[in-house]
Design a protein around this motif. Sequence first.
Motif, PDB file in Angstrom:
ATOM      1  N   ALA A 320      68.184 -13.018  60.805  1.00 18.68           N
ATOM      2  CA  ALA A 320      67.997 -14.055  62.013  1.00 18.68           C
ATOM      3  C   ALA A 320      68.908 -15.311  61.554  1.00 18.68           C
ATOM      4  O   ALA A 320      69.623 -15.655  62.580  1.00 18.68           O
ATOM      5  CB  ALA A 320      66.634 -14.295  62.278  1.00 18.68           C
ATOM      6  N   SER A 324      72.114 -17.118  63.247  1.00 22.43           N
ATOM      7  CA  SER A 324      72.099 -18.744  63.515  1.00 22.43           C
ATOM      8  C   SER A 324      73.548 -19.213  63.026  1.00 22.43           C
ATOM      9  O   SER A 324      74.240 -19.904  63.655  1.00 22.43           O
ATOM     10  CB  SER A 324      70.834 -19.281  63.022  1.00 22.43           C
ATOM     11  N   ILE A 327      76.116 -18.543  65.587  1.00 23.18           N
ATOM     12  CA  ILE A 327      75.918 -19.383  66.557  1.00 23.18           C
ATOM     13  C   ILE A 327      76.459 -20.622  66.255  1.00 23.18           C
ATOM     14  O   ILE A 327      77.358 -21.443  67.034  1.00 23.18           O
ATOM     15  CB  ILE A 327      74.643 -19.583  66.950  1.00 23.18           C
ATOM     16  N   MET A 344      72.902 -16.186  75.630  1.00 24.57           N
ATOM     17  CA  MET A 344      73.411 -15.528  74.585  1.00 24.57           C
ATOM     18  C   MET A 344      72.232 -14.452  74.084  1.00 24.57           C
ATOM     19  O   MET A 344      72.555 -13.550  73.356  1.00 24.57           O
ATOM     20  CB  MET A 344      73.873 -16.420  73.529  1.00 24.57           C
ATOM     21  N   PRO A 345      70.951 -15.062  74.016  1.00 22.21           N
ATOM     22  CA  PRO A 345      69.959 -14.029  73.559  1.00 22.21           C
ATOM     23  C   PRO A 345      69.751 -12.794  74.477  1.00 22.21           C
ATOM     24  O   PRO A 345      69.349 -11.735  73.800  1.00 22.21           O
ATOM     25  CB  PRO A 345      68.717 -14.906  73.913  1.00 22.21           C
ATOM     26  N   SER A 349      69.705  -9.255  72.622  1.00 26.85           N
ATOM     27  CA  SER A 349      68.641  -8.436  72.738  1.00 26.85           C
ATOM     28  C   SER A 349      68.871  -7.073  73.211  1.00 26.85           C
ATOM     29  O   SER A 349      68.257  -6.023  72.706  1.00 26.85           O
ATOM     30  CB  SER A 349      67.489  -9.220  73.646  1.00 26.85           C
ATOM     31  N   ILE A 350      69.724  -6.868  74.222  1.00 28.64           N
ATOM     32  CA  ILE A 350      69.925  -5.684  74.686  1.00 28.64           C
ATOM     33  C   ILE A 350      70.849  -4.829  73.775  1.00 28.64           C
ATOM     34  O   ILE A 350      70.466  -3.534  73.649  1.00 28.64           O
ATOM     35  CB  ILE A 350      70.788  -5.680  75.973  1.00 28.64           C
ATOM     36  N   ASP A 457      72.740  -8.563  66.083  1.00 29.48           N
ATOM     37  CA  ASP A 457      72.824 -10.104  66.425  1.00 29.48           C
ATOM     38  C   ASP A 457      74.027 -10.660  66.200  1.00 29.48           C
ATOM     39  O   ASP A 457      74.584 -11.141  67.083  1.00 29.48           O
ATOM     40  CB  ASP A 457      71.762 -10.689  65.354  1.00 29.48           C
TER      41      ASP A 457
ATOM     42  N   LEU B 313      66.497   0.226  79.061  1.00 25.55           N
ATOM     43  CA  LEU B 313      67.525  -0.691  78.885  1.00 25.55           C
ATOM     44  C   LEU B 313      67.333  -1.953  79.915  1.00 25.55           C
ATOM     45  O   LEU B 313      67.561  -3.066  79.724  1.00 25.55           O
ATOM     46  CB  LEU B 313      68.743  -0.594  78.377  1.00 25.55           C
ATOM     47  N   VAL B 342      71.102 -23.152  67.849  1.00 30.85           N
ATOM     48  CA  VAL B 342      71.426 -22.097  66.624  1.00 30.85           C
ATOM     49  C   VAL B 342      70.336 -21.735  66.286  1.00 30.85           C
ATOM     50  O   VAL B 342      70.191 -20.512  65.856  1.00 30.85           O
ATOM     51  CB  VAL B 342      72.181 -23.162  65.880  1.00 30.85           C
ATOM     52  N   VAL B 346      66.029 -17.380  65.944  1.00 32.12           N
ATOM     53  CA  VAL B 346      65.377 -17.042  64.948  1.00 32.12           C
ATOM     54  C   VAL B 346      63.814 -17.068  65.034  1.00 32.12           C
ATOM     55  O   VAL B 346      63.122 -15.996  64.740  1.00 32.12           O
ATOM     56  CB  VAL B 346      65.501 -18.125  63.660  1.00 32.12           C
ATOM     57  N   SER B 349      63.148 -13.728  67.390  1.00 33.50           N
ATOM     58  CA  SER B 349      63.567 -12.709  66.515  1.00 33.50           C
ATOM     59  C   SER B 349      62.206 -12.311  65.559  1.00 33.50           C
ATOM     60  O   SER B 349      61.785 -11.173  65.597  1.00 33.50           O
ATOM     61  CB  SER B 349      64.583 -12.901  65.958  1.00 33.50           C
ATOM     62  N   TRP B 405      69.585 -27.280  55.424  1.00 36.35           N
ATOM     63  CA  TRP B 405      70.725 -27.050  56.438  1.00 36.35           C
ATOM     64  C   TRP B 405      70.801 -28.268  57.406  1.00 36.35           C
ATOM     65  O   TRP B 405      72.177 -28.615  57.223  1.00 36.35           O
ATOM     66  CB  TRP B 405      70.399 -25.726  57.060  1.00 36.35           C
ATOM     67  N   PHE B 461      60.881 -19.275  72.844  1.00 38.44           N
ATOM     68  CA  PHE B 461      61.600 -20.105  73.265  1.00 38.44           C
ATOM     69  C   PHE B 461      60.868 -21.259  73.738  1.00 38.44           C
ATOM     70  O   PHE B 461      61.104 -22.526  73.479  1.00 38.44           O
ATOM     71  CB  PHE B 461      62.314 -19.519  74.138  1.00 38.44           C
TER      72      PHE B 461
END
Lengths: 473, 473
Positions: A320, A324, A327, A344-345, A349-350, A457, B313, B342, B346, B349, B405, B461
Amino acid sequence: MRVFFKLALKAVGASMAGLEEQVTPAAEALSVDELVRDVTLAMQEGDSARAAEIVKDLRTRDLADVIELLTPENRIALIQALGAAFDFEVLSEIDETVRDQLSEALPNELLAKAVTELDTDDAAYLIENLEDEDREEILSQLPRNERAILERQLEFPDYSAGRLMQSDFVAVAPYWTVQQVIEHARETDDLPDTFSEIFVVDPAFRVLGSVDLSRVIRSKREVLVSEIMETDIHLVKATDEQGEVARQFERYDLMAAPVVDQNNKLVGVITVDDVVEVIQDEADEDMLALGGVGDESIGASVASTARSRIPWLIVNLGTAVLGSLVIQQFDATIEQMVALAVLMPVVASIGGNAGTQTMTVTVRALATSKLGAANAPRIITREALVALINGVVLSTIIAGIVFLWFGSGMLGGVIAAAMVVNLFAAGLAGILIPLALDRLKLDPAPASGVFVSMITDVVGFFAFLGLASLILL
Amino acid sequence: MRVFFKLALKAVGASMAGLEEQVTPAAEALSVDELVRDVTLAMQEGDSARAAEIVKDLRTRDLADVIELLTPENRIALIQALGAAFDFEVLSEIDETVRDQLSEALPNELLAKAVTELDTDDAAYLIENLEDEDREEILSQLPRNERAILERQLEFPDYSAGRLMQSDFVAVAPYWTVQQVIEHARETDDLPDTFSEIFVVDPAFRVLGSVDLSRVIRSKREVLVSEIMETDIHLVKATDEQGEVARQFERYDLMAAPVVDQNNKLVGVITVDDVVEVIQDEADEDMLALGGVGDESIGASVASTARSRIPWLIVNLGTAVLGSLVIQQFDATIEQMVALAVLMPVVASIGGNAGTQTMTVTVRALATSKLGAANAPRIITREALVALINGVVLSTIIAGIVFLWFGSGMLGGVIAAAMVVNLFAAGLAGILIPLALDRLKLDPAPASGVFVSMITDVVGFFAFLGLASLILL
């Protein structure tokens, strides 16, 4: 799948007079849940005799279920309340974690009695995880012959055929007549309880063939065993892995197979009912591995469960973080257009879901020998085409949603293109990664998921944000 | 799991003189992949006689594997080249998609011959999916008795015990002696090839009990069947679902069970080897369902595969868009601090992975009856504790990574807190969702994944971005 939880009480032995009565139907008895509730209640009231009364007529498997569902203290209390009425077979049916708990908690004399009454394979399971001292004490209480057989069984590696086999079997010489076989069966005491196959051996106990019992019964008395024996038999080595043995049984529809030692001497027999459990266990293992779980029992403790699950989560944390990092390369792009962060997720995800679909099918096909070098190219092509078709379908849907949501046809086009790319990558990763692991003689079930989700990812974020930064800004 | 791909050629019938020879070891023969390669080569060179020669001594299951791995055209060509040497049993071993392809492509006369030679359950599988006209033509070529049995079998619903059972069985009266049973077996021609259990019936063919063949052989000639019969037997109804039957076999270690019709009349028998395949199929189904795949064969076409996978899907696209809607609520926050974009995948996921772990264990425990109302509260508590422990461990790691980071202890703290919240949600969702679906009598395997990932996305999220907007800005 519906859970089978209704039980049958043991039908009482029918006398000749009662022959007209139908066998007790399975649906009338208490459910396991109800039994557990009643037993727990009786225990709470300190009435362990009533608890014992509730369960004393249960079938082995049902009592095992009840014991599994009780709390650890109540399990011991119930077995002690049952006393001599306790059916030791329960210990061979029960979940491994619970069995180990019981064999530690129950007195050694009781275990020694259980070991004498159980089949050798089940007896071995019962004492294999005990401390050396306890095991020695139990073994010392056994008759010399039984002790020797049990010790030999314990010498075979875990999950080997030698651990699964029965040491009791019927072996005859090829020059015997059917009449002699029947007389032998009638007169010998230490034969297995039931058997459906007889093995034909030479003086060194090497297997020459086998005879199905129905063949014996249908042949005339004077016929020789050598005339009716089947010589196309599958020998199992005592050191063979149980999963391998199970696959042979399944493949060749075997009912029983002779087990031989390193000198090809017959030492035991494995029957298809032993194998049923192995098949179930192997399927369990694969399924749990695909879900990122090790060989975990539902009865395991909090600490051991947490410990067994954390490694996979840490590995996934690593992948993961890799996502990042991708990204982060586009943080300036995202700052300019925050809708990219919103969307973007979806792309990742799909892709992950589609990759998991292909991976699951592939892992299962590998495990059941439906996928080999011969058809791999065809299946890879199929997966690639399926990925493209579904990629186009899903892209069209998401492009429509994004257009309506953000009012931007360009943004819709970018996410659609990224989705096609990522679904294609997902399809290929889903089949190529398990195939590669299998080729490297690694088990694809536990390891594939990490790599597949890493790829979906990374490709998902890179394709979407990369295309967006090229086209939209 | 290693794939079992090495085969044994049929050992040639050993004569008395050859008895000392050991049975052919399994490792010396060609692998399935090599056989497929050789057959394909021979076919390309137009030498179908050589292709037939290559496979003619294979065991049934191995020939089935070779045929499955060939291209559709080569399958037909090979079977036609084998002609009379073709072992019809192959058709009962083969993958369903391939079987349907073959039964459409092969001439009806050949199928009629196959139907006569196969057991009734396999014969039914072979013709069940044919067009009415073809099926009628094949049935009309059968002897009247066989036709009637086959038509009755086809009347039972798909996946019912009636479809799985053998119509041949041995039934005797309770007042017979062992001697009479043995004579009956010797003299009757239309008994099953092999059998290990004899059923005791009244004049209306209602089951009174069963006798294991080894019990017959060990009893004295004058003993009555009623004296040695087992009356604690499991009756299977012909309309019972096969999965349910398999679970009963597993639960009670059955070797065989009588199948009765709605009038309790004995109509067939199911043996444990029939059940092995059902167990495998049920495990397959569960595993594929967890991976978001319907009942899919590795031999299916591109179109049918794509079609069967797309619904899941699309549902996942919906839940992913739901996640995006959550993110959108915080777009102003992300604009101010792009590091949130960014890092947010994580949190989602890892939550998804942890949820999948718990869900997999739960679904499997439900399918194998290890989880019921009695122990559910205990297991839910365990999962919650495991989620908290692993949440704390992973939070510590990610907080450290983020601090190094981005140089922000506050950001590290926020992601750590969000991670604990999401892992806790994941653990609860992973067990409560399958339990709820099961309580609603819905199959938890296919549906749980969607809900679990929805919850881990939304909670992930929301917790991360919400905490960030409260604390960091």
